[in-house]
Design an enzyme around this catalytic site. Sequence first.
Site, PDB file in Angstrom:
ATOM      1  N   SER A  68       0.865  -1.184   0.000  1.00 45.70           N
ATOM      2  CA  SER A  68       0.000   0.000   0.000  1.00 45.70           C
ATOM      3  C   SER A  68       0.904   1.238   0.000  1.00 45.70           C
ATOM      4  CB  SER A  68      -0.835  -0.026   1.281  1.00 45.70           C
ATOM      5  OG  SER A  68      -1.343   1.247   1.604  1.00 45.70           O
ATOM      6  N   TYR A  89      -2.638  -0.933  10.121  1.00 49.90           N
ATOM      7  CA  TYR A  89      -2.585  -1.164   8.672  1.00 49.90           C
ATOM      8  C   TYR A  89      -1.186  -0.862   8.131  1.00 49.90           C
ATOM      9  CZ  TYR A  89      -4.136  -0.895   3.752  1.00 49.90           C
ATOM     10  OH  TYR A  89      -4.301  -1.087   2.403  1.00 49.90           O
TER      11      TYR A  89
END
Length: 252
Positions: free
Chosen positions: A142, A155
């Site tokens: 990401s 995350y």
Amino acid sequence: MFSLSGRVALVTGGNGGIGLAMARGLAQAGADVVITGRDAEKGKAAVASLEALGGRAAFLAGDLAEAEDCKGLADKAADRFDRLDILINNAGIVARKRPEALTLEEWNQVLATNLSSAFLCAQGAYPHMLAAGGGKIINIGSMLSLFGTAFGAAYGASKGGLVQLTRSLAAAWGPENIQVNAVLPGWIATAMGATARAEVTGLEARVTERTFARRWGEPDDLEGIAVFLASNASNYITGAAIPVDGGYAAAG
Ligand code: NDP
């Protein structure tokens, strides 16, 4: 160079969003594709859409937050179409909270789903790739593999960890002709992207402004990199983390 004919791929979280788009790319290049997820209805529809492209496809249900579900996944996928050459560790969730509000349970859920599952699935795929004479593992990171945000502790830790896991697996298994790379998507219009837009004030405009392409990504924008990293075209690329982000990470 880009043909995946005769190869079998396992795509976790392949029943929707980015995972399904990448599965579509692999199927179009000739691979048989096994996709996974928790939602069997979504899985059934995704398999039908992949079969419509002309190849074979199958769905395996499982919760990747559970180590036991991860451990048998590669064996099941290999059983389905007799071999396993490609693994895409794509399944992921987000807990969009400031660190002081994040519970240990939420932290563990994100780390188990996004990071530990990738390790366990890769471990399960390894003997099948050895038997095939090589393989390709693609881990989906990401922008938060690179950057920090106030709402991304779990995350970001999981996605940063995936990049280091990628390098470690690449080092260990490179001599056995297994290439391991990470893809770092920018901001992509999926179900996860929609919750980010809804929950983070101003995100929509900030992303569009910073992205050189001046738009959010679409799941289809990830099809090409999946085919490239799964095919012989990328045989001398391993341990890399490649942004597919319309230029977001390069912007000052
Ligand atoms: P979606 O929410 O659309 O898809 C997530 C996928 O993961 C679904 O297929 C879901 O299937 C599966 N999944 C989630 N939890 C589990 C679980 N416990 N067990 C098994 N499968 C699970 O998100 P995206 O397509 O956007 O995200 C795909 C990947 O891309 C994720 O790793 C995400 O972090 C990453 N990413 C996304 C970005 C974006 O902007 N959208 C940006 C950067 C990275 P089911 O619901 O059936 O379980």
